[in-house]
Design a protein around this motif. Structure first.
Motif, PDB file in Angstrom:
ATOM      1  N   THR A   1       0.819  -1.217   0.000  1.00  0.00           N
ATOM      2  CA  THR A   1       0.000   0.000   0.000  1.00  0.00           C
ATOM      3  C   THR A   1       0.846   1.259   0.000  1.00  0.00           C
ATOM      4  O   THR A   1       0.500   2.243  -0.643  1.00  0.00           O
ATOM      5  CB  THR A   1      -0.937   0.019   1.222  1.00  0.00           C
ATOM      6  N   THR A   2       1.952   1.259   0.719  1.00  0.00           N
ATOM      7  CA  THR A   2       2.837   2.429   0.721  1.00  0.00           C
ATOM      8  C   THR A   2       3.856   2.287  -0.396  1.00  0.00           C
ATOM      9  O   THR A   2       4.124   1.181  -0.878  1.00  0.00           O
ATOM     10  CB  THR A   2       3.576   2.536   2.065  1.00  0.00           C
ATOM     11  N   PRO A   3       4.451   3.404  -0.832  1.00  0.00           N
ATOM     12  CA  PRO A   3       5.482   3.309  -1.869  1.00  0.00           C
ATOM     13  C   PRO A   3       6.605   2.340  -1.502  1.00  0.00           C
ATOM     14  O   PRO A   3       7.083   1.581  -2.365  1.00  0.00           O
ATOM     15  CB  PRO A   3       5.987   4.745  -1.980  1.00  0.00           C
ATOM     16  N   GLU A   4       7.008   2.331  -0.228  1.00  0.00           N
ATOM     17  CA  GLU A   4       8.088   1.431   0.186  1.00  0.00           C
ATOM     18  C   GLU A   4       7.658  -0.028   0.082  1.00  0.00           C
ATOM     19  O   GLU A   4       8.413  -0.879  -0.418  1.00  0.00           O
ATOM     20  CB  GLU A   4       8.507   1.739   1.623  1.00  0.00           C
ATOM     21  N   GLU A   5       6.444  -0.336   0.549  1.00  0.00           N
ATOM     22  CA  GLU A   5       5.954  -1.716   0.470  1.00  0.00           C
ATOM     23  C   GLU A   5       5.834  -2.172  -0.973  1.00  0.00           C
ATOM     24  O   GLU A   5       6.252  -3.291  -1.324  1.00  0.00           O
ATOM     25  CB  GLU A   5       4.589  -1.826   1.149  1.00  0.00           C
TER      26      GLU A   5
ATOM     27  N   ALA B   1      10.471  -5.731  -5.862  1.00  0.00           N
ATOM     28  CA  ALA B   1      11.876  -6.132  -5.939  1.00  0.00           C
ATOM     29  C   ALA B   1      12.044  -7.621  -5.634  1.00  0.00           C
ATOM     30  O   ALA B   1      12.754  -8.341  -6.354  1.00  0.00           O
ATOM     31  CB  ALA B   1      12.710  -5.291  -4.968  1.00  0.00           C
ATOM     32  N   TRP B   2      11.383  -8.091  -4.567  1.00  0.00           N
ATOM     33  CA  TRP B   2      11.519  -9.503  -4.216  1.00  0.00           C
ATOM     34  C   TRP B   2      10.838 -10.403  -5.234  1.00  0.00           C
ATOM     35  O   TRP B   2      11.343 -11.484  -5.567  1.00  0.00           O
ATOM     36  CB  TRP B   2      10.976  -9.755  -2.814  1.00  0.00           C
ATOM     37  N   THR B   3       9.705  -9.975  -5.759  1.00  0.00           N
ATOM     38  CA  THR B   3       9.024 -10.771  -6.777  1.00  0.00           C
ATOM     39  C   THR B   3       9.909 -10.949  -7.995  1.00  0.00           C
ATOM     40  O   THR B   3      10.060 -12.064  -8.520  1.00  0.00           O
ATOM     41  CB  THR B   3       7.696 -10.109  -7.176  1.00  0.00           C
ATOM     42  N   ARG B   4      10.512  -9.870  -8.445  1.00  0.00           N
ATOM     43  CA  ARG B   4      11.383  -9.952  -9.621  1.00  0.00           C
ATOM     44  C   ARG B   4      12.599 -10.826  -9.351  1.00  0.00           C
ATOM     45  O   ARG B   4      13.045 -11.593 -10.215  1.00  0.00           O
ATOM     46  CB  ARG B   4      11.807  -8.563 -10.073  1.00  0.00           C
ATOM     47  N   ARG B   5      13.138 -10.736  -8.147  1.00  0.00           N
ATOM     48  CA  ARG B   5      14.301 -11.557  -7.820  1.00  0.00           C
ATOM     49  C   ARG B   5      13.931 -13.034  -7.772  1.00  0.00           C
ATOM     50  O   ARG B   5      14.669 -13.898  -8.258  1.00  0.00           O
ATOM     51  CB  ARG B   5      14.900 -11.111  -6.494  1.00  0.00           C
ATOM     52  N   ILE B   6      12.788 -13.330  -7.184  1.00  0.00           N
ATOM     53  CA  ILE B   6      12.327 -14.720  -7.131  1.00  0.00           C
ATOM     54  C   ILE B   6      12.144 -15.270  -8.535  1.00  0.00           C
ATOM     55  O   ILE B   6      12.561 -16.399  -8.845  1.00  0.00           O
ATOM     56  CB  ILE B   6      11.018 -14.809  -6.328  1.00  0.00           C
ATOM     57  N   GLU B   7      11.522 -14.501  -9.406  1.00  0.00           N
ATOM     58  CA  GLU B   7      11.272 -14.963 -10.763  1.00  0.00           C
ATOM     59  C   GLU B   7      12.568 -15.152 -11.544  1.00  0.00           C
ATOM     60  O   GLU B   7      12.754 -16.145 -12.253  1.00  0.00           O
ATOM     61  CB  GLU B   7      10.357 -13.969 -11.495  1.00  0.00           C
ATOM     62  N   ALA B   8      13.493 -14.187 -11.418  1.00  0.00           N
ATOM     63  CA  ALA B   8      14.711 -14.202 -12.230  1.00  0.00           C
ATOM     64  C   ALA B   8      15.763 -15.164 -11.705  1.00  0.00           C
ATOM     65  O   ALA B   8      16.493 -15.782 -12.499  1.00  0.00           O
ATOM     66  CB  ALA B   8      15.293 -12.787 -12.309  1.00  0.00           C
ATOM     67  N   GLU B   9      15.876 -15.301 -10.386  1.00  0.00           N
ATOM     68  CA  GLU B   9      16.955 -16.102  -9.812  1.00  0.00           C
ATOM     69  C   GLU B   9      16.480 -17.458  -9.285  1.00  0.00           C
ATOM     70  O   GLU B   9      17.274 -18.398  -9.237  1.00  0.00           O
ATOM     71  CB  GLU B   9      17.630 -15.327  -8.686  1.00  0.00           C
ATOM     72  N   GLY B  10      15.232 -17.547  -8.876  1.00  0.00           N
ATOM     73  CA  GLY B  10      14.721 -18.791  -8.311  1.00  0.00           C
ATOM     74  C   GLY B  10      13.892 -19.584  -9.292  1.00  0.00           C
ATOM     75  O   GLY B  10      14.269 -20.684  -9.713  1.00  0.00           O
ATOM     76  N   TYR B  11      12.776 -19.022  -9.689  1.00  0.00           N
ATOM     77  CA  TYR B  11      11.855 -19.726 -10.579  1.00  0.00           C
ATOM     78  C   TYR B  11      12.524 -20.068 -11.907  1.00  0.00           C
ATOM     79  O   TYR B  11      12.375 -21.183 -12.423  1.00  0.00           O
ATOM     80  CB  TYR B  11      10.621 -18.860 -10.801  1.00  0.00           C
ATOM     81  N   ALA B  12      13.287 -19.137 -12.460  1.00  0.00           N
ATOM     82  CA  ALA B  12      13.967 -19.390 -13.736  1.00  0.00           C
ATOM     83  C   ALA B  12      14.986 -20.506 -13.605  1.00  0.00           C
ATOM     84  O   ALA B  12      15.173 -21.305 -14.535  1.00  0.00           O
ATOM     85  CB  ALA B  12      14.638 -18.107 -14.234  1.00  0.00           C
ATOM     86  N   ALA B  13      15.665 -20.581 -12.450  1.00  0.00           N
ATOM     87  CA  ALA B  13      16.647 -21.640 -12.235  1.00  0.00           C
ATOM     88  C   ALA B  13      15.983 -23.011 -12.262  1.00  0.00           C
ATOM     89  O   ALA B  13      16.486 -23.952 -12.892  1.00  0.00           O
ATOM     90  CB  ALA B  13      17.351 -21.422 -10.901  1.00  0.00           C
ATOM     91  N   VAL B  14      14.838 -23.137 -11.581  1.00  0.00           N
ATOM     92  CA  VAL B  14      14.130 -24.415 -11.572  1.00  0.00           C
ATOM     93  C   VAL B  14      13.615 -24.737 -12.967  1.00  0.00           C
ATOM     94  O   VAL B  14      13.692 -25.880 -13.429  1.00  0.00           O
ATOM     95  CB  VAL B  14      12.971 -24.402 -10.566  1.00  0.00           C
ATOM     96  N   GLY B  15      13.094 -23.739 -13.654  1.00  0.00           N
ATOM     97  CA  GLY B  15      12.589 -23.960 -15.007  1.00  0.00           C
ATOM     98  C   GLY B  15      13.668 -24.472 -15.943  1.00  0.00           C
ATOM     99  O   GLY B  15      13.428 -25.386 -16.750  1.00  0.00           O
ATOM    100  N   ASP B  16      14.864 -23.900 -15.846  1.00  0.00           N
ATOM    101  CA  ASP B  16      15.972 -24.375 -16.682  1.00  0.00           C
ATOM    102  C   ASP B  16      16.309 -25.828 -16.370  1.00  0.00           C
ATOM    103  O   ASP B  16      16.493 -26.653 -17.275  1.00  0.00           O
ATOM    104  CB  ASP B  16      17.210 -23.505 -16.461  1.00  0.00           C
ATOM    105  N   ALA B  17      16.403 -26.155 -15.081  1.00  0.00           N
ATOM    106  CA  ALA B  17      16.734 -27.523 -14.685  1.00  0.00           C
ATOM    107  C   ALA B  17      15.653 -28.502 -15.136  1.00  0.00           C
ATOM    108  O   ALA B  17      15.954 -29.629 -15.564  1.00  0.00           O
ATOM    109  CB  ALA B  17      16.933 -27.605 -13.174  1.00  0.00           C
ATOM    110  N   TYR B  18      14.414 -28.066 -15.071  1.00  0.00           N
ATOM    111  CA  TYR B  18      13.291 -28.945 -15.401  1.00  0.00           C
ATOM    112  C   TYR B  18      13.160 -29.171 -16.904  1.00  0.00           C
ATOM    113  O   TYR B  18      13.169 -30.311 -17.376  1.00  0.00           O
ATOM    114  CB  TYR B  18      12.006 -28.334 -14.846  1.00  0.00           C
ATOM    115  N   ARG B  19      13.059 -28.099 -17.658  1.00  0.00           N
ATOM    116  CA  ARG B  19      12.750 -28.235 -19.080  1.00  0.00           C
ATOM    117  C   ARG B  19      13.924 -28.758 -19.895  1.00  0.00           C
ATOM    118  O   ARG B  19      13.726 -29.266 -21.007  1.00  0.00           O
ATOM    119  CB  ARG B  19      12.257 -26.902 -19.648  1.00  0.00           C
TER     120      ARG B  19
END
Length: 209
Positions: free
Chosen positions: A85-89, A95-113
Motif C-alpha cells: 500500500t505504501t510506496p516502500e511496500e 523487488a523480491w518478486t522480480r528476484r524470485i522470478e529471475a533467480e529462483g523460478y527461472a533456475a528451476v525452469g531451466d533444470a526442469y525443461r
C-alpha cells in the motif's frame, strides 16, 4: 471473463493462490498440458503465445502473464493488499518478486525443461520454433537454485514473510517456486528459515488450490 488454467503447472497455481487469498471467483477453463492442448489451433486463437494462465475478456483482450493478471485483480479489489500500500511496500514486494522470478523460478525452469525427455526440442514453454535442450543449463539451474535458497534463508531469518510483516504476492511466487523445485527433485526446504516459512505458507488455505 475466463481464466484459462492448468491444474499442475506452477504459473497458473500462482494466480489460483492469489485469487484464493483475495477471495475472488473467476470462471475457469482447464487446459490439458499433457496432451499439448495449449498448442492447438483452438487455444492459440485465444492466446497466440500458447501459455497458461491466460485471462480472456469478452472483447478479445487477453492478459497472458501471471503477474499482470494478478495486478489487474489487485486494481479491482485492493483489499486485502498483496502488492503493498505504501510506496516502500510496493517497491519492496516488486523487488523480491522480480528476484524470485529471475533467480529462483527461472533456475528451476531451466533444470526442469532441459532434463525431461518430454520437452525435447521444446526447452521453452509456449509456441516457439524447435528449441533444443541444453544440458549445461540443468547444472547451472541447480547451482542457481542452491544459491537462491541461501539468499531466501538469510532474508527469512530476519523477516517473517519475504517482503515484510505480512503475506504478499512475493510469498506466493516464492512458495510456488519451492514447490516447483521439490517436484523437480531439487533441494527445497533444507534451510531452517526457508523451512519455517514454507510450513507457514503450506498451512494457508490458498496452498491447497
Amino acid at each position: 471473463m475466463k481464466l484459462y488454467d492448468a491444474p499442475w503447472a506452477p504459473s497458473p497455481r500462482k494466480v489460483r493462490m492469489y485469487l484464493a487469498e483475495k477471495g475472488i471467483h473467476v470462471d475457469r477453463v482447464m487446459v490439458d498440458l499433457k496432451t499439448d492442448e495449449q498448442l492447438t489451433p483452438a487455444y492459440l486463437a485465444i492466446n497466440p503465445r500458447g501459455t497458461v494462465p491466460a485471462l480472456a475478456f469478452e472483447d478479445g483482450t487477453v492478459l497472458d502473464e501471471t503477474s499482470a493478471i494478478c495486478r489487474y485483480f489487485e486494481a479491482l479489489h485492493p483489499d486485502p493488499p498483496l502488492f503493498g500500500t505504501t510506496p516502500e511496500e510496493i517497491g519492496r514486494i516488486e523487488a523480491w518478486t522480480r528476484r524470485i522470478e529471475a533467480e529462483g523460478y527461472a533456475a528451476v525452469g531451466d533444470a526442469y525443461r532441459n532434463s525431461r525427455p518430454f520437452f525435447a526440442d521444446r526447452a521453452l514453454s509456449g509456441k516457439w520454433p524447435a528449441m533444443p535442450q541444453l544440458p549445461g543449463l540443468v547444472d547451472r539451474g541447480r547451482a542457481m537454485w542452491d544459491r537462491f535458497l541461501d539468499v531466501m534463508d538469510a532474508r527469512l531469518s530476519e523477516s517473517e514473510w519475504i517482503a515484510g510483516g505480512s503475506v504478499s504476492y512475493a510469498d506466493i511466487c516464492g512458495f510456488v517456486a519451492v514447490e516447483f523445485a521439490r517436484a523437480t527433485k531439487l533441494q527445497s526446504v533444507e534451510r531452517p528459515s526457508v523451512a519455517r516459512w514454507h510450513a507457514a505458507m503450506a498451512e494457508r488455505p490458498s496452498a491447497g488450490v
